[in-house]
Design an enzyme around this catalytic site. Structure first.
Site, PDB file in Angstrom:
ATOM      1  N   VAL A 118      15.271   8.386  12.714  1.00 58.36           N
ATOM      2  CA  VAL A 118      13.819   8.367  12.540  1.00 58.36           C
ATOM      3  C   VAL A 118      13.209   8.002  13.887  1.00 58.36           C
ATOM      4  O   VAL A 118      13.655   7.054  14.539  1.00 58.36           O
ATOM      5  CB  VAL A 118      13.389   7.342  11.473  1.00 58.36           C
ATOM      6  CG1 VAL A 118      11.875   7.377  11.279  1.00 58.36           C
ATOM      7  CG2 VAL A 118      14.108   7.600  10.155  1.00 58.36           C
ATOM      8  N   CYS A 119      12.234   8.793  14.318  1.00 58.11           N
ATOM      9  CA  CYS A 119      11.512   8.509  15.552  1.00 58.11           C
ATOM     10  C   CYS A 119      12.502   8.425  16.725  1.00 58.11           C
ATOM     11  O   CYS A 119      13.362   9.286  16.881  1.00 58.11           O
ATOM     12  CB  CYS A 119      10.693   7.230  15.369  1.00 58.11           C
ATOM     13  SG  CYS A 119       9.382   6.976  16.586  1.00 58.11           S
ATOM     14  N   THR A 120      12.424   7.367  17.530  1.00 56.55           N
ATOM     15  CA  THR A 120      13.278   7.271  18.711  1.00 56.55           C
ATOM     16  C   THR A 120      14.705   6.835  18.394  1.00 56.55           C
ATOM     17  O   THR A 120      15.501   6.606  19.310  1.00 56.55           O
ATOM     18  CB  THR A 120      12.665   6.315  19.750  1.00 56.55           C
ATOM     19  OG1 THR A 120      12.414   5.048  19.125  1.00 56.55           O
ATOM     20  CG2 THR A 120      11.373   6.880  20.306  1.00 56.55           C
TER      21      THR A 120
END
Length: 319
Positions: free
Chosen positions: A104-106
């Site tokens: 998720v995300c970075t």
């Protein structure tokens, strides 16, 4: 379906929503269909972690003692900028064993550092796509979609896209009705395809510095059915077509044609999702002219035809 273990990896300066958003989706699925998911959290040493927002989270396990996961979820946050070597090593060893490896995300930066994205298509938060591509050239970084699935690896963009991806996984495991029930409970729509852009055209493009070009941007958004050729838009800005095209791209980071395409697609999507208008009527309202032209645009950008898009992503109550 046999019960699946979902393991969330925790570390200091993790983004709390990257954890809790997808976690609540899987928890909702377990509540709806008992025995479907067993949810666990783990940090390197089993100790509490402090999120980037200041929330303290107490994990269930140390990573060394955590159960083997079917779904391994790696969230993002400031803590991914200088990851602990032991965490990278753990991911390198255990990531390939999971049936599904999810970031998720970075969190994608952690997977890339462990070599788990080499040769794969992936995405991350829009602000870090360039960094991911620069630091890990073996990764095929796609900055546009809200999530990307490549084999057993799935990567998602910023924060809320983790919810979209988790809903997609639940739908795959337990069916659309269960995923819809969870989406309603969380007050989100089960309607965003993975290859939907992270940003609308207006957000993806920069706002032009000069007022005539800003006026053209507004005109395009408000009149998607108008003549939006370069010649017509240049005339509105009182510039030559060549000067206009060059200035528009320099100031917005996007060609006029690309901007128009994205505005029209977004307008068509909203009408398909929010109204009962027919495909032919929508194609005219969005400047496509014919249903076939709109169908080609949808297939090219979203991988699905307008009728199928409406079936999948229009809220059930509106159908």
């Amino acid at each position: 379906m046999a019960q699946r273990t979902v393991l969330f990896v925790l570390f200091d300066d993790v983004q709390s929503l990257d954890v809790t958003g997808p976690l609540e989706v899987f928890a909702g699925a377990e509540s709806h269909t008992p025995g479907s998911y067993r949810i666990r959290t783990a940090s390197l040493d089993g100790g509490p972690v402090r999120t980037s927002g200041g929330l303290t989270v107490v994990p269930d396990h140390a990573l060394a003692d955590a159960p083997d996961p079917h779904i391994l979820v790696v969230p993002g946050g400031r803590g991914t900028r200088g990851p602990q070597p032991d965490l990278t090593d753990w991911l390198r060893e255990h990531g390939p064993r999971a049936e599904r490896l999810v970031s998720v995300c970075t969190g994608a930066i952690l997977l890339a550092a462990a070599g788990l994205l080499d040769g794969r298509r992936a995405t991350t938060h829009w602000a870090y796509c360039d960094k991911l591509a620069r630091d890990h050239p073996a990764v095929d970084v796609d900055p546009d979609p809200i999530y990307v699935r490549d084999g057993h690896v799935a990567t998602s963009a910023g924060v809320t896209s983790g919810i979209d991806l988790a809903l997609a996984l639940v739908e795959e495991d337990l069916g659309r009705d269960v995923a819809l029930a969870i989406a309603r409970h969380l007050v989100v729509f089960l309607r965003r395809p993975g290859n939907q852009a992270q940003f609308s055209a207006q957000l993806a493009a920069q706002t032009a510095q000069r007022e005539p070009l800003r006026d053209v941007q507004r005109w395009i958004t408000e009149h998607p059915d108008a003549d939006l050729t370069v010649d017509a838009l240049a005339a509105r800005a009182s510039l030559s077509p060549r000067h206009f095209a060059r200035a528009f791209q320099n100031e917005t980071g996007m060609t006029p044609g690309r901007y128009v395409d994205r505005v029209r697609l977004e307008h068509a999507r909203r009408l398909l999702e929010d109204t009962g208008d027919g495909v032919e009527e929508i194609s005219r309202a969005c400047g496509y002219g014919t249903p076939e032209a709109m169908r080609r645009a949808f297939v090219k950008s979203l991988g699905t035809a307008p009728v199928e898009y409406r079936r999948r992503f229009r809220p059930v109550a509106a159908q």
